[in-house]
Design a protein around this motif. Structure first.
Motif, PDB file in Angstrom:
ATOM      1  N   LYS A   4      -6.415 -42.470   3.471  1.00  0.00           N
ATOM      2  CA  LYS A   4      -7.831 -42.504   3.112  1.00  0.00           C
ATOM      3  C   LYS A   4      -8.379 -41.079   3.132  1.00  0.00           C
ATOM      4  O   LYS A   4      -8.171 -40.335   4.090  1.00  0.00           O
ATOM      5  N   PRO A   5      -9.086 -40.698   2.061  1.00  0.00           N
ATOM      6  CA  PRO A   5      -9.585 -39.322   1.980  1.00  0.00           C
ATOM      7  C   PRO A   5     -10.737 -39.062   2.945  1.00  0.00           C
ATOM      8  O   PRO A   5     -11.481 -39.973   3.319  1.00  0.00           O
ATOM      9  N   GLY A   6     -10.868 -37.813   3.329  1.00  0.00           N
ATOM     10  CA  GLY A   6     -11.986 -37.396   4.172  1.00  0.00           C
ATOM     11  C   GLY A   6     -13.248 -37.257   3.340  1.00  0.00           C
ATOM     12  O   GLY A   6     -13.203 -37.142   2.114  1.00  0.00           O
ATOM     13  N   TYR A   7     -14.383 -37.255   4.003  1.00  0.00           N
ATOM     14  CA  TYR A   7     -15.672 -37.178   3.323  1.00  0.00           C
ATOM     15  C   TYR A   7     -15.860 -35.876   2.543  1.00  0.00           C
ATOM     16  O   TYR A   7     -16.719 -35.797   1.673  1.00  0.00           O
ATOM     17  N   ASP A   8     -15.051 -34.878   2.841  1.00  0.00           N
ATOM     18  CA  ASP A   8     -15.154 -33.606   2.121  1.00  0.00           C
ATOM     19  C   ASP A   8     -14.380 -33.616   0.804  1.00  0.00           C
ATOM     20  O   ASP A   8     -14.381 -32.624   0.074  1.00  0.00           O
ATOM     21  N   GLN A   9     -13.759 -34.747   0.478  1.00  0.00           N
ATOM     22  CA  GLN A   9     -12.925 -34.819  -0.720  1.00  0.00           C
ATOM     23  C   GLN A   9     -13.587 -35.572  -1.876  1.00  0.00           C
ATOM     24  O   GLN A   9     -12.956 -35.838  -2.884  1.00  0.00           O
ATOM     25  N   TYR A  10     -14.856 -35.901  -1.710  1.00  0.00           N
ATOM     26  CA  TYR A  10     -15.622 -36.576  -2.754  1.00  0.00           C
ATOM     27  C   TYR A  10     -17.096 -36.456  -2.408  1.00  0.00           C
ATOM     28  O   TYR A  10     -17.459 -36.158  -1.272  1.00  0.00           O
ATOM     29  N   ARG A  11     -17.943 -36.708  -3.392  1.00  0.00           N
ATOM     30  CA  ARG A  11     -19.379 -36.592  -3.119  1.00  0.00           C
ATOM     31  C   ARG A  11     -19.851 -37.806  -2.311  1.00  0.00           C
ATOM     32  O   ARG A  11     -19.285 -38.906  -2.417  1.00  0.00           O
ATOM     33  N   PRO A  12     -20.881 -37.636  -1.498  1.00  0.00           N
ATOM     34  CA  PRO A  12     -21.335 -38.692  -0.585  1.00  0.00           C
ATOM     35  C   PRO A  12     -21.630 -40.039  -1.261  1.00  0.00           C
ATOM     36  O   PRO A  12     -21.399 -41.087  -0.658  1.00  0.00           O
ATOM     37  N   TYR A  13     -22.122 -40.021  -2.482  1.00  0.00           N
ATOM     38  CA  TYR A  13     -22.428 -41.274  -3.190  1.00  0.00           C
ATOM     39  C   TYR A  13     -21.239 -42.233  -3.189  1.00  0.00           C
ATOM     40  O   TYR A  13     -21.407 -43.445  -3.059  1.00  0.00           O
ATOM     41  N   PHE A  14     -20.029 -41.702  -3.339  1.00  0.00           N
ATOM     42  CA  PHE A  14     -18.850 -42.545  -3.467  1.00  0.00           C
ATOM     43  C   PHE A  14     -18.379 -43.138  -2.140  1.00  0.00           C
ATOM     44  O   PHE A  14     -17.487 -43.983  -2.120  1.00  0.00           O
ATOM     45  N   ALA A  15     -18.999 -42.738  -1.034  1.00  0.00           N
ATOM     46  CA  ALA A  15     -18.705 -43.383   0.247  1.00  0.00           C
ATOM     47  C   ALA A  15     -19.057 -44.868   0.172  1.00  0.00           C
ATOM     48  O   ALA A  15     -18.440 -45.697   0.851  1.00  0.00           O
ATOM     49  N   THR A  16     -20.027 -45.214  -0.679  1.00  0.00           N
ATOM     50  CA  THR A  16     -20.400 -46.616  -0.884  1.00  0.00           C
ATOM     51  C   THR A  16     -19.174 -47.454  -1.226  1.00  0.00           C
ATOM     52  O   THR A  16     -19.038 -48.583  -0.769  1.00  0.00           O
ATOM     53  N   TYR A  17     -18.293 -46.896  -2.040  1.00  0.00           N
ATOM     54  CA  TYR A  17     -17.081 -47.608  -2.456  1.00  0.00           C
ATOM     55  C   TYR A  17     -15.928 -47.388  -1.470  1.00  0.00           C
ATOM     56  O   TYR A  17     -15.274 -48.339  -1.048  1.00  0.00           O
ATOM     57  N   ILE A  18     -15.672 -46.141  -1.138  1.00  0.00           N
ATOM     58  CA  ILE A  18     -14.517 -45.821  -0.293  1.00  0.00           C
ATOM     59  C   ILE A  18     -14.621 -46.481   1.072  1.00  0.00           C
ATOM     60  O   ILE A  18     -13.624 -46.964   1.620  1.00  0.00           O
ATOM     61  N   ASP A  19     -15.822 -46.556   1.621  1.00  0.00           N
ATOM     62  CA  ASP A  19     -16.000 -47.179   2.939  1.00  0.00           C
ATOM     63  C   ASP A  19     -15.722 -48.680   2.926  1.00  0.00           C
ATOM     64  O   ASP A  19     -15.512 -49.279   3.991  1.00  0.00           O
ATOM     65  N   LEU A  20     -15.709 -49.307   1.758  1.00  0.00           N
ATOM     66  CA  LEU A  20     -15.374 -50.734   1.669  1.00  0.00           C
ATOM     67  C   LEU A  20     -13.885 -50.997   1.845  1.00  0.00           C
ATOM     68  O   LEU A  20     -13.482 -52.125   2.126  1.00  0.00           O
ATOM     69  N   VAL A  21     -13.075 -49.966   1.676  1.00  0.00           N
ATOM     70  CA  VAL A  21     -11.630 -50.101   1.854  1.00  0.00           C
ATOM     71  C   VAL A  21     -11.325 -49.911   3.335  1.00  0.00           C
ATOM     72  O   VAL A  21     -11.656 -48.869   3.903  1.00  0.00           O
ATOM     73  N   PRO A  22     -10.727 -50.922   3.980  1.00  0.00           N
ATOM     74  CA  PRO A  22     -10.418 -50.792   5.409  1.00  0.00           C
ATOM     75  C   PRO A  22      -9.588 -49.539   5.688  1.00  0.00           C
ATOM     76  O   PRO A  22      -8.741 -49.141   4.889  1.00  0.00           O
ATOM     77  N   ASP A  23      -9.832 -48.919   6.846  1.00  0.00           N
ATOM     78  CA  ASP A  23      -9.195 -47.646   7.195  1.00  0.00           C
ATOM     79  C   ASP A  23      -7.670 -47.676   7.129  1.00  0.00           C
ATOM     80  O   ASP A  23      -7.064 -46.719   6.694  1.00  0.00           O
ATOM     81  N   ASN A  24      -7.059 -48.733   7.565  1.00  0.00           N
ATOM     82  CA  ASN A  24      -5.594 -48.788   7.605  1.00  0.00           C
ATOM     83  C   ASN A  24      -5.001 -49.597   6.455  1.00  0.00           C
ATOM     84  O   ASN A  24      -3.833 -49.984   6.514  1.00  0.00           O
ATOM     85  N   ALA A  25      -5.783 -49.826   5.427  1.00  0.00           N
ATOM     86  CA  ALA A  25      -5.309 -50.631   4.297  1.00  0.00           C
ATOM     87  C   ALA A  25      -4.295 -49.855   3.462  1.00  0.00           C
ATOM     88  O   ALA A  25      -4.363 -48.634   3.346  1.00  0.00           O
ATOM     89  N   ASP A  26      -3.365 -50.585   2.890  1.00  0.00           N
ATOM     90  CA  ASP A  26      -2.486 -50.046   1.859  1.00  0.00           C
ATOM     91  C   ASP A  26      -3.265 -50.204   0.558  1.00  0.00           C
ATOM     92  O   ASP A  26      -3.339 -51.298   0.002  1.00  0.00           O
ATOM     93  N   VAL A  27      -3.886 -49.131   0.100  1.00  0.00           N
ATOM     94  CA  VAL A  27      -4.817 -49.217  -1.020  1.00  0.00           C
ATOM     95  C   VAL A  27      -4.144 -49.712  -2.300  1.00  0.00           C
ATOM     96  O   VAL A  27      -4.758 -50.435  -3.089  1.00  0.00           O
ATOM     97  N   LEU A  28      -2.874 -49.372  -2.499  1.00  0.00           N
ATOM     98  CA  LEU A  28      -2.179 -49.851  -3.695  1.00  0.00           C
ATOM     99  C   LEU A  28      -1.943 -51.361  -3.617  1.00  0.00           C
ATOM    100  O   LEU A  28      -2.080 -52.065  -4.627  1.00  0.00           O
TER     101      LEU A  28
END
Length: 171
Positions: A4-28
């Motif tokens: 999971k990328p750190g908050y410095d790797q995208y603009r804050p707006y996209f945290a809305t989406y990225i934060d919905l993915v569980p921290d330890n999820a296999d995103v693929l």
């Protein structure tokens, strides 16, 4: 597994989406699992049901799925381009994209099939990225974003809209 990328790797707006993915999820795997869920949800609708909107001026379910398709194409294209080299790409206005198409005239089962085929292509692309490619970045809409963040944004954007459909479109 893609970290999971750190908050410095995208603009804050996209945290809305990225934060919905569980921290330890296999995103693929999450993308693969949601492919069937999304396909089943939309392909089970009749064309009449898919024309439903929960309020005046809001998108129909066909337009929601069309928007999900458009956005996945944009995110995966950005990830592809940035994985190859650092470059700047223009923004993406979701309303312009929806207003420039006629998703409502399309058959919902056809749209669901297009979504499913696109997800297959997206998964092939995302699985092809090396660790180094996942750490590469580019500029989209004037903001720095890395490839791994785009993978997570793809998954989170879908989760966001599935939640909206469940909350606002269930008739």
């Amino acid at each position: 597994m893609i970290k999971k990328p750190g908050y410095d790797q995208y603009r804050p707006y996209f945290a809305t989406y990225i934060d919905l993915v569980p921290d330890n999820a296999d995103v693929l795997q999450l993308l693969k699992d949601n492919q069937q869920k999304t396909f089943d949800l939309f392909s089970s609708l009749t064309n009449e049901q898919a024309m439903y909107t929960y309020a005046e001026g809001k998108w129909t379910l066909k337009e929601v799925l069309g928007h999900m398709i458009d956005t996945e194409r944009v995110f995966s294209y950005r990830a592809f381009v940035f994985s190859r080299e650092d470059i700047s790409l223009p923004g993406f206005d979701q309303d312009t994209y929806i207003n420039s198409t006629d998703y409502n005239s399309r058959d919902i089962f056809d749209l669901a099939g297009e979504y499913k085929a696109l997800r297959d292509a997206t998964l092939y692309l995302y699985r092809s990225f090396s660790h180094e490619q996942l750490t590469r970045s580019g500029v989209a809409s004037g903001n720095l974003v890395n490839v791994a963040a785009l993978v997570y944004m793809t998954a989170g954007h879908e989760l966001y809209h599935l939640k909206l459909v469940e909350e606002r479109y269930q008739q």
